[in-house]
Design a protein around this motif. Structure first.
Motif, PDB file in Angstrom:
ATOM      1  N   UNK A   1       1.126  49.457  12.647  1.00 55.45           N
ATOM      2  CA  UNK A   1       0.003  48.843  13.360  1.00 55.45           C
ATOM      3  C   UNK A   1       0.396  47.572  14.104  1.00 55.45           C
ATOM      4  N   UNK A   2       1.286  46.760  13.548  1.00 54.86           N
ATOM      5  CA  UNK A   2       1.711  45.537  14.249  1.00 54.86           C
ATOM      6  C   UNK A   2       2.452  45.866  15.540  1.00 54.86           C
ATOM      7  N   UNK A   3       3.370  46.825  15.469  1.00 55.50           N
ATOM      8  CA  UNK A   3       4.116  47.224  16.662  1.00 55.50           C
ATOM      9  C   UNK A   3       3.200  47.865  17.697  1.00 55.50           C
ATOM     10  N   UNK A   4       2.253  48.683  17.234  1.00 60.18           N
ATOM     11  CA  UNK A   4       1.314  49.326  18.145  1.00 60.18           C
ATOM     12  C   UNK A   4       0.456  48.277  18.844  1.00 60.18           C
ATOM     13  N   UNK A   5       0.011  47.287  18.112  1.00 57.50           N
ATOM     14  CA  UNK A   5      -0.791  46.207  18.682  1.00 57.50           C
ATOM     15  C   UNK A   5       0.012  45.466  19.758  1.00 57.50           C
ATOM     16  N   UNK A   6       1.269  45.158  19.473  1.00 55.30           N
ATOM     17  CA  UNK A   6       2.141  44.490  20.452  1.00 55.30           C
ATOM     18  C   UNK A   6       2.368  45.365  21.684  1.00 55.30           C
TER      19      UNK A   6
ATOM     20  N   UNK B   1      16.055  39.478  20.748  1.00 55.83           N
ATOM     21  CA  UNK B   1      15.554  40.740  20.280  1.00 55.83           C
ATOM     22  C   UNK B   1      14.757  41.462  21.340  1.00 55.83           C
ATOM     23  N   UNK B   2      14.185  42.560  20.957  1.00 52.54           N
ATOM     24  CA  UNK B   2      13.444  43.396  21.897  1.00 52.54           C
ATOM     25  C   UNK B   2      12.182  42.701  22.398  1.00 52.54           C
ATOM     26  N   UNK B   3      11.508  41.946  21.543  1.00 57.68           N
ATOM     27  CA  UNK B   3      10.296  41.265  21.994  1.00 57.68           C
ATOM     28  C   UNK B   3      10.599  40.222  23.056  1.00 57.68           C
ATOM     29  N   UNK B   4      11.726  39.515  22.927  1.00 57.05           N
ATOM     30  CA  UNK B   4      12.129  38.530  23.930  1.00 57.05           C
ATOM     31  C   UNK B   4      12.455  39.238  25.248  1.00 57.05           C
ATOM     32  N   UNK B   5      13.130  40.382  25.165  1.00 56.49           N
ATOM     33  CA  UNK B   5      13.466  41.148  26.365  1.00 56.49           C
ATOM     34  C   UNK B   5      12.213  41.684  27.047  1.00 56.49           C
ATOM     35  N   UNK B   6      11.247  42.156  26.264  1.00 57.82           N
ATOM     36  CA  UNK B   6      10.005  42.657  26.860  1.00 57.82           C
ATOM     37  C   UNK B   6       9.199  41.525  27.478  1.00 57.82           C
ATOM     38  N   UNK B   7       9.229  40.365  26.862  1.00 52.88           N
ATOM     39  CA  UNK B   7       8.556  39.208  27.441  1.00 52.88           C
ATOM     40  C   UNK B   7       9.201  38.835  28.779  1.00 52.88           C
TER      41      UNK B   7
ATOM     42  N   UNK C   1      12.939  45.621  45.430  1.00 54.62           N
ATOM     43  CA  UNK C   1      13.197  46.343  46.673  1.00 54.62           C
ATOM     44  C   UNK C   1      12.331  47.571  46.832  1.00 54.62           C
ATOM     45  N   UNK C   2      12.958  48.680  47.174  1.00 51.33           N
ATOM     46  CA  UNK C   2      12.212  49.912  47.432  1.00 51.33           C
ATOM     47  C   UNK C   2      12.193  50.843  46.226  1.00 51.33           C
ATOM     48  N   UNK C   3      12.598  50.334  45.072  1.00 48.24           N
ATOM     49  CA  UNK C   3      12.636  51.165  43.861  1.00 48.24           C
ATOM     50  C   UNK C   3      11.231  51.448  43.348  1.00 48.24           C
ATOM     51  N   UNK C   4      11.085  52.558  42.674  1.00 45.20           N
ATOM     52  CA  UNK C   4       9.831  52.910  42.010  1.00 45.20           C
ATOM     53  C   UNK C   4      10.090  52.909  40.519  1.00 45.20           C
ATOM     54  N   UNK C   5       9.128  52.443  39.768  1.00 44.58           N
ATOM     55  CA  UNK C   5       9.282  52.500  38.319  1.00 44.58           C
ATOM     56  C   UNK C   5       7.939  52.793  37.673  1.00 44.58           C
ATOM     57  N   UNK C   6       8.009  53.370  36.503  1.00 43.81           N
ATOM     58  CA  UNK C   6       6.817  53.701  35.737  1.00 43.81           C
ATOM     59  C   UNK C   6       7.105  53.343  34.285  1.00 43.81           C
ATOM     60  N   UNK C   7       6.123  52.768  33.648  1.00 45.29           N
ATOM     61  CA  UNK C   7       6.269  52.439  32.240  1.00 45.29           C
ATOM     62  C   UNK C   7       5.410  53.386  31.424  1.00 45.29           C
ATOM     63  N   UNK C   8       5.985  53.917  30.375  1.00 42.68           N
ATOM     64  CA  UNK C   8       5.265  54.801  29.461  1.00 42.68           C
ATOM     65  C   UNK C   8       5.294  54.124  28.097  1.00 42.68           C
ATOM     66  N   UNK C   9       4.129  53.959  27.528  1.00 40.90           N
ATOM     67  CA  UNK C   9       4.016  53.286  26.242  1.00 40.90           C
ATOM     68  C   UNK C   9       3.623  54.298  25.180  1.00 40.90           C
ATOM     69  N   UNK C  10       4.274  54.209  24.048  1.00 40.76           N
ATOM     70  CA  UNK C  10       3.979  55.101  22.933  1.00 40.76           C
ATOM     71  C   UNK C  10       3.377  54.290  21.794  1.00 40.76           C
ATOM     72  N   UNK C  11       2.345  54.835  21.186  1.00 40.21           N
ATOM     73  CA  UNK C  11       1.682  54.166  20.068  1.00 40.21           C
ATOM     74  C   UNK C  11       1.683  55.096  18.864  1.00 40.21           C
TER      75      UNK C  11
END
Length: 80
Positions: free
Chosen positions: A57-62, A1-7, A40-50
């Motif tokens: 609330x459980x998903x937001x906490x995670x 699932x998504x939680x395993x992928x995010x981990x 490598x030389x890639x750039x990345x940015x993570x944007x989190x939505x709450x």
């Protein structure tokens, strides 16, 4: 699932941050597909939505827990 992928994504980011000899890109489909975008030389940015909704609330906490995990990672300046 998504939680395993995010981990798995967190594991990859931490391995890159530590300069590990082994980066576990193959631990999930997500990290395998993002391999060229994370190393490598890639750039990345993570944007989190709450969500302000109590229903989420459980998903937001995670989400905040994951964001906190990645916040301490600095992979260095992007190379041209």
């Amino acid at each position: 699932g998504i939680n395993k992928s995010l981990s798995a994504l967190g594991d990859v980011m931490e391995a890159l941050d530590k300069g590990s000899n082994h980066v576990p890109f193959r631990n999930s489909k997500l990290t395998y597909l993002l391999q060229d975008s994370l190393g490598g030389s890639a750039r990345c940015m993570f944007i989190f939505a709450a969500s302000p909704s109590e229903l989420n609330s459980d998903e937001t906490r995670c989400t905040f827990k994951f964001a906190k995990r990645l916040r301490g990672i600095t992979l260095g300046a992007a190379k041209k």
